[in-house]
Design a protein around this motif. Structure first.
Motif, PDB file in Angstrom:
ATOM      1  N   ILE A   1       0.855  -1.183   0.000  1.00  0.00           N
ATOM      2  CA  ILE A   1       0.000   0.000   0.000  1.00  0.00           C
ATOM      3  C   ILE A   1       0.891   1.233   0.000  1.00  0.00           C
ATOM      4  O   ILE A   1       1.869   1.302   0.742  1.00  0.00           O
ATOM      5  CB  ILE A   1      -0.942  -0.017   1.218  1.00  0.00           C
ATOM      6  CG1 ILE A   1      -1.880  -1.225   1.114  1.00  0.00           C
ATOM      7  CG2 ILE A   1      -1.723   1.284   1.332  1.00  0.00           C
ATOM      8  CD1 ILE A   1      -2.686  -1.497   2.355  1.00  0.00           C
ATOM      9  N   ILE A   2       0.553   2.168  -0.850  1.00  0.00           N
ATOM     10  CA  ILE A   2       1.359   3.386  -0.991  1.00  0.00           C
ATOM     11  C   ILE A   2       1.482   4.074   0.376  1.00  0.00           C
ATOM     12  O   ILE A   2       0.489   4.314   1.056  1.00  0.00           O
ATOM     13  CB  ILE A   2       0.731   4.331  -2.037  1.00  0.00           C
ATOM     14  CG1 ILE A   2       0.726   3.642  -3.402  1.00  0.00           C
ATOM     15  CG2 ILE A   2       1.474   5.660  -2.095  1.00  0.00           C
ATOM     16  CD1 ILE A   2      -0.122   4.330  -4.447  1.00  0.00           C
ATOM     17  N   GLY A   3       2.712   4.359   0.767  1.00  0.00           N
ATOM     18  CA  GLY A   3       2.984   5.035   2.033  1.00  0.00           C
ATOM     19  C   GLY A   3       3.148   4.097   3.219  1.00  0.00           C
ATOM     20  O   GLY A   3       3.467   4.549   4.319  1.00  0.00           O
ATOM     21  N   ALA A   4       2.931   2.794   3.009  1.00  0.00           N
ATOM     22  CA  ALA A   4       3.064   1.840   4.116  1.00  0.00           C
ATOM     23  C   ALA A   4       4.518   1.712   4.546  1.00  0.00           C
ATOM     24  O   ALA A   4       5.436   1.828   3.742  1.00  0.00           O
ATOM     25  CB  ALA A   4       2.522   0.480   3.696  1.00  0.00           C
ATOM     26  N   LYS A   5       4.706   1.457   5.821  1.00  0.00           N
ATOM     27  CA  LYS A   5       6.023   1.182   6.386  1.00  0.00           C
ATOM     28  C   LYS A   5       6.148  -0.316   6.578  1.00  0.00           C
ATOM     29  O   LYS A   5       5.161  -0.994   6.857  1.00  0.00           O
ATOM     30  CB  LYS A   5       6.211   1.897   7.728  1.00  0.00           C
ATOM     31  CG  LYS A   5       5.959   3.391   7.675  1.00  0.00           C
ATOM     32  CD  LYS A   5       6.924   4.074   6.751  1.00  0.00           C
ATOM     33  CE  LYS A   5       6.653   5.572   6.725  1.00  0.00           C
ATOM     34  NZ  LYS A   5       7.263   6.233   5.612  1.00  0.00           N
ATOM     35  N   HIS A   6       7.351  -0.833   6.460  1.00  0.00           N
ATOM     36  CA  HIS A   6       7.551  -2.271   6.595  1.00  0.00           C
ATOM     37  C   HIS A   6       8.205  -2.621   7.928  1.00  0.00           C
ATOM     38  O   HIS A   6       9.210  -2.026   8.309  1.00  0.00           O
ATOM     39  CB  HIS A   6       8.420  -2.798   5.453  1.00  0.00           C
ATOM     40  CG  HIS A   6       8.686  -4.258   5.562  1.00  0.00           C
ATOM     41  ND1 HIS A   6       9.867  -4.769   6.036  1.00  0.00           N
ATOM     42  CD2 HIS A   6       7.891  -5.317   5.300  1.00  0.00           C
ATOM     43  CE1 HIS A   6       9.791  -6.081   6.043  1.00  0.00           C
ATOM     44  NE2 HIS A   6       8.604  -6.441   5.600  1.00  0.00           N
ATOM     45  N   LEU A   7       7.601  -3.565   8.621  1.00  0.00           N
ATOM     46  CA  LEU A   7       8.174  -4.155   9.829  1.00  0.00           C
ATOM     47  C   LEU A   7       7.762  -5.617   9.854  1.00  0.00           C
ATOM     48  O   LEU A   7       6.631  -5.950   9.514  1.00  0.00           O
ATOM     49  CB  LEU A   7       7.624  -3.495  11.099  1.00  0.00           C
ATOM     50  CG  LEU A   7       8.096  -2.113  11.492  1.00  0.00           C
ATOM     51  CD1 LEU A   7       7.335  -1.647  12.738  1.00  0.00           C
ATOM     52  CD2 LEU A   7       9.586  -2.096  11.762  1.00  0.00           C
TER      53      LEU A   7
END
Length: 143
Positions: free
Chosen positions: A70-76
């Motif tokens: 998703i556009i703007g999502a951060k990954h963790l």
């Protein structure tokens, strides 16, 4: 009512299965009410992003994230989620939406954030699969 009792007497295994499934559904729905976070649809997530600047955290593996997120999502990764960490600490009062492949993995992480005092935690119902099924865009590569 007499026919129902007659059926139950003639089909004890079906009756027991029906009662068991009914109880399982009731317990699941009651637990859902008290879990502390809510599920959101892709349309509701879009609204949260646009209206409330929600923090979207994608919990899938790095390779899956890079294929499309998703556009703007951060990954963790779930193991990297730290409620006191730099990314999440500033979002304690803001909407935080967790995304995984199918909406299952994110629930455990959502519980962790709720226990840490986060007020507006949500999980994308159906995960990234529901997002793509709704025809919504994905970004490729690293965030």
């Amino acid at each position: 009512m007499d026919r129902l009792l007659e059926f139950a007497q003639q089909n004890p295994l079906l009756s027991i299965a029906f009662v068991g499934l009914t109880l399982a559904l009731v317990v699941t729905e009651v637990m859902r009410l008290f879990r502390g976070f809510k599920g959101v649809t892709p349309a509701q997530l879009t609204d949260l992003i646009n209206r409330d600047n929600a923090l979207v955290v994608d919990l899938r593996a790095q390779a899956e994230f890079e294929k499309g997120h998703i556009i703007g999502a951060k990954h963790l990764l779930p193991s990297q989620v730290d409620p006191a960490g730099k990314l999440l600490a500033k979002a304690k009062e803001s909407p935080v939406v967790l995304v995984c492949a199918a909406g299952v993995t994110a629930a455990g992480t959502a519980q962790q954030l709720v226990k840490a005092g986060f007020k507006q935690v949500s999980v994308l119902d159906g995960g990234i699969g529901a997002w793509t099924a709704a025809g919504l865009p994905l970004a490729k590569g690293k965030a």
